[in-house]
Design a protein around this motif. Structure first.
Motif, PDB file in Angstrom:
ATOM      1  N   ILE A  85       0.790  -1.228   0.000  1.00  0.00           N
ATOM      2  CA  ILE A  85       0.000   0.000   0.000  1.00  0.00           C
ATOM      3  C   ILE A  85       0.823   1.279   0.000  1.00  0.00           C
ATOM      4  N   ASN A  86       2.025   1.285   0.526  1.00  0.00           N
ATOM      5  CA  ASN A  86       2.914   2.440   0.424  1.00  0.00           C
ATOM      6  C   ASN A  86       4.093   2.140  -0.491  1.00  0.00           C
ATOM      7  N   CYS A  87       3.890   1.208  -1.394  1.00  0.00           N
ATOM      8  CA  CYS A  87       4.977   0.752  -2.274  1.00  0.00           C
ATOM      9  C   CYS A  87       6.173   0.272  -1.461  1.00  0.00           C
ATOM     10  N   GLY A  88       5.893  -0.207  -0.232  1.00  0.00           N
ATOM     11  CA  GLY A  88       6.931  -0.793   0.611  1.00  0.00           C
ATOM     12  C   GLY A  88       7.841   0.194   1.293  1.00  0.00           C
ATOM     13  N   GLU A  89       7.613   1.507   1.106  1.00  0.00           N
ATOM     14  CA  GLU A  89       8.529   2.500   1.667  1.00  0.00           C
ATOM     15  C   GLU A  89       7.749   3.719   2.150  1.00  0.00           C
ATOM     16  N   PRO A  90       7.352   3.750   3.425  1.00  0.00           N
ATOM     17  CA  PRO A  90       6.660   4.930   3.945  1.00  0.00           C
ATOM     18  C   PRO A  90       7.531   6.190   3.843  1.00  0.00           C
ATOM     19  N   VAL A  91       6.901   7.277   3.416  1.00  0.00           N
ATOM     20  CA  VAL A  91       7.623   8.543   3.241  1.00  0.00           C
ATOM     21  C   VAL A  91       6.757   9.682   3.787  1.00  0.00           C
ATOM     22  N   ASP A  92       7.341  10.867   3.859  1.00  0.00           N
ATOM     23  CA  ASP A  92       6.609  12.042   4.309  1.00  0.00           C
ATOM     24  C   ASP A  92       5.471  12.385   3.352  1.00  0.00           C
ATOM     25  N   ALA A  93       4.408  12.957   3.902  1.00  0.00           N
ATOM     26  CA  ALA A  93       3.397  13.660   3.127  1.00  0.00           C
ATOM     27  C   ALA A  93       3.313  15.068   3.726  1.00  0.00           C
ATOM     28  N   HIS A  94       2.433  15.898   3.191  1.00  0.00           N
ATOM     29  CA  HIS A  94       2.343  17.285   3.675  1.00  0.00           C
ATOM     30  C   HIS A  94       0.901  17.758   3.672  1.00  0.00           C
ATOM     31  N   PHE A  95       0.641  18.780   4.465  1.00  0.00           N
ATOM     32  CA  PHE A  95      -0.645  19.465   4.375  1.00  0.00           C
ATOM     33  C   PHE A  95      -0.449  20.970   4.448  1.00  0.00           C
ATOM     34  N   GLN A  96      -1.472  21.660   3.994  1.00  0.00           N
ATOM     35  CA  GLN A  96      -1.454  23.116   3.972  1.00  0.00           C
ATOM     36  C   GLN A  96      -2.862  23.606   4.272  1.00  0.00           C
TER      37      GLN A  96
END
Length: 207
Positions: A194-205
């Motif tokens: 589901i995360n392509c095997g590599e969790p990374v940062d996301a952002h909000f504004q």
């Protein structure tokens, strides 16, 4: 307006006053963002605030007659009141309302003892709300899993966990219909696709 990071594998929460819009960005295009919303006994939130209602996927699906909200649809609480409206979505509209937040027990199922202590969205909700001085619900509500790809197959019963279809920089915008707190987890899932095997940062504004 400045961007706020949803750190990979961690949770964060922010007040969202009525009429405000929050833009949730899949910065790399591959990150699922578990999303919750709550109304409080007092606003702005303080350590004295308690949760009064929570966004509810069960009620939202019944209100929409759909498993996935689209632009113009509301997201409803456990009193069937509209908390948020999805006002913009630059993705193909693939999100999820079926799957519970991951927790330690889920990683024990997937990886045995290697899963013990794995970061998870249930704990990330507690982490995010704690920064605002808010005690999380005793039972983790089912999140709106933005960018999560859980297709239901032709037999109408079987589902699978697939990689997001979203692309780098795509986003959704949610408008607050009441004063609320919104919480996010950059899902730590690194075993399934589901995360392509590599969790990374996301952002909000907040717009």
């Amino acid at each position: 307006m400045s961007l706020t990071t949803i750190p990979a594998r961690h949770g964060i929460a922010t007040p969202l006053p009525k009429g405000s819009t929050i833009k949730v960005i899949n910065t790399r295009g591959t990150q699922v963002v578990d999303t919750w919303a709550f109304t409080l006994s007092s606003f702005p939130p303080s350590p004295a605030s308690t949760i009064e209602t929570q966004m509810s996927n069960q009620h939202t699906r019944a209100c929409l007659n759909s498993t996935i909200p689209k632009v113009g649809d509301g997201l409803f609480n456990n009193k069937r009141e509209r908390l948020l409206t999805l006002v913009e979505d630059t993705t193909a509209g693939i999100h999820d309302t079926l799957i519970a937040a991951c927790d330690e027990e889920r990683y024990l199922e997937l990886a045995g003892e290697k899963g013990r202590g794995h970061r998870n969205c249930a704990d990330n909700l507690v982490e995010g709300l704690a920064v605002l001085g808010i005690k999380a619900p005793q039972f983790t509500p089912s999140p709106l899993n933005l960018f999560m790809n859980i297709p239901v197959h032709d037999d109408h019963t079987t589902l699978s966990f697939e990689a997001p279809t979203s692309k780098e920089g795509q986003y959704v915008c949610l408008k607050a219909e009441v004063d609320l707190v919104i919480a996010f987890s950059a899902c730590p899932q690194d075993i399934l696709k589901i995360n392509c095997g590599e969790p990374v940062d996301a952002h909000f504004q907040i717009l």
